[in-house]
Write a protein that holds these residues in place. Structure first.
Motif, PDB file in Angstrom:
ATOM      1  N   LYS A  98       0.844  -1.201   0.000  1.00  0.00           N
ATOM      2  CA  LYS A  98       0.000   0.000   0.000  1.00  0.00           C
ATOM      3  C   LYS A  98       0.878   1.249   0.000  1.00  0.00           C
ATOM      4  CE  LYS A  98      -3.836  -2.306   2.098  1.00  0.00           C
ATOM      5  NZ  LYS A  98      -4.728  -2.536   3.166  1.00  0.00           N
ATOM      6  N   CYS A 115       1.757   3.097  -2.528  1.00  0.00           N
ATOM      7  CA  CYS A 115       1.319   4.158  -3.434  1.00  0.00           C
ATOM      8  C   CYS A 115      -0.183   4.027  -3.666  1.00  0.00           C
ATOM      9  CB  CYS A 115       2.095   4.140  -4.751  1.00  0.00           C
ATOM     10  SG  CYS A 115       1.499   2.940  -5.968  1.00  0.00           S
ATOM     11  N   ARG A 116      -0.736   4.969  -4.380  1.00  0.00           N
ATOM     12  CA  ARG A 116      -2.190   5.037  -4.591  1.00  0.00           C
ATOM     13  C   ARG A 116      -2.735   3.966  -5.523  1.00  0.00           C
ATOM     14  NH1 ARG A 116       0.754   8.455  -7.257  1.00  0.00           N
ATOM     15  NH2 ARG A 116       0.851  10.086  -5.701  1.00  0.00           N
ATOM     16  N   LYS A 169      -5.297   1.066  -4.614  1.00  0.00           N
ATOM     17  CA  LYS A 169      -6.702   1.384  -4.307  1.00  0.00           C
ATOM     18  C   LYS A 169      -7.636   1.114  -5.480  1.00  0.00           C
ATOM     19  CE  LYS A 169      -5.427   5.072  -1.112  1.00  0.00           C
ATOM     20  NZ  LYS A 169      -5.436   6.520  -0.887  1.00  0.00           N
ATOM     21  N   GLU A 219       5.093   6.419  -8.069  1.00  0.00           N
ATOM     22  CA  GLU A 219       4.544   5.065  -8.185  1.00  0.00           C
ATOM     23  C   GLU A 219       5.610   4.108  -8.724  1.00  0.00           C
ATOM     24  OE1 GLU A 219       0.073   6.768  -9.217  1.00  0.00           O
ATOM     25  OE2 GLU A 219       1.405   6.131 -10.843  1.00  0.00           O
TER      26      GLU A 219
END
Length: 186
Positions: free
Chosen positions: A15, A17-18, A21, A97
């Motif tokens: 988790k 980086c974004r 999600k 990322e």
């Protein structure tokens, strides 16, 4: 030292980086775990995100045809990406990322120990070769880094968008075949 399955498990729970999600499935990589040639793209697209496998959409089909044209089967190589989760709307991965996922790619390379790394597209080349790498200017040249021979070529998706790049990509793939023969891979 870790195994590929252990590194994949780290990715599954990552988790940092974004991108975690919005992913449907992790796209870690696949192929021969003892491959002499590793292909590295930028990140999963729509079909890869659905299947959990790299290069399965139109670009993947073209990559498979290109490999077959130089007598390489997908099963003989290892294919992965810089980032393991799909960026929203198929955008390029952002620098932060990519930096997070490079740790996982380094482990993949360390475990597999390929002799050759093929960067598919600018994102891959900029993360593996040099931050200022330009595929249109610098593609097709071999670079020796540590124990690896590295080359960059156009991403298959770029070839689908602009067919005028196919001749240059074909020259790069012939060079890949020649280097593989030189290194006694085939």
């Amino acid at each position: 030292m870790y195994t590929l399955d252990e590194v994949k498990r780290f990715c599954l729970y990552c988790k940092k980086c974004r991108l975690h999600k919005t992913r449907t499935k992790l796209v870690f990589g696949e192929g021969n775990e003892n491959a002499d040639i590793m292909f590295v793209g930028e990140g999963p697209g729509f079909y890869e995100d659905k299947s959990g496998r790299p290069f399965v959409g139109a670009a993947g089909k073209l990559l498979t045809k290109m490999l077959n044209a130089i007598n390489i089967n997908r099963e003989e190589i290892y294919i992965t990406n810089i980032v393991k989760c799909r960026p929203p709307n198929n955008r390029n991965p952002l620098e932060d990322e990519s930096e997070v996922c490079l740790e996982y790619l380094r482990w993949q390379v360390k475990i597999i120990q390929p002799k050759m790394i093929v960067c598919l597209g600018a994102v891959s080349a900029r993360n593996i070769i040099d931050k200022n790498f330009s595929v249109s200017r610098d593609r097709g040249r071999w670079i020796k880094k540590g124990n690896f021979f590295i080359i960059a070529t156009y991403h298959p998706a770029a070839l689908l968008r602009d067919e005028s790049k196919k001749r240059a990509a074909w020259e790069d793939f012939k060079s890949i075949k020649n280097k593989a023969e030189e290194l006694n891979i085939f």
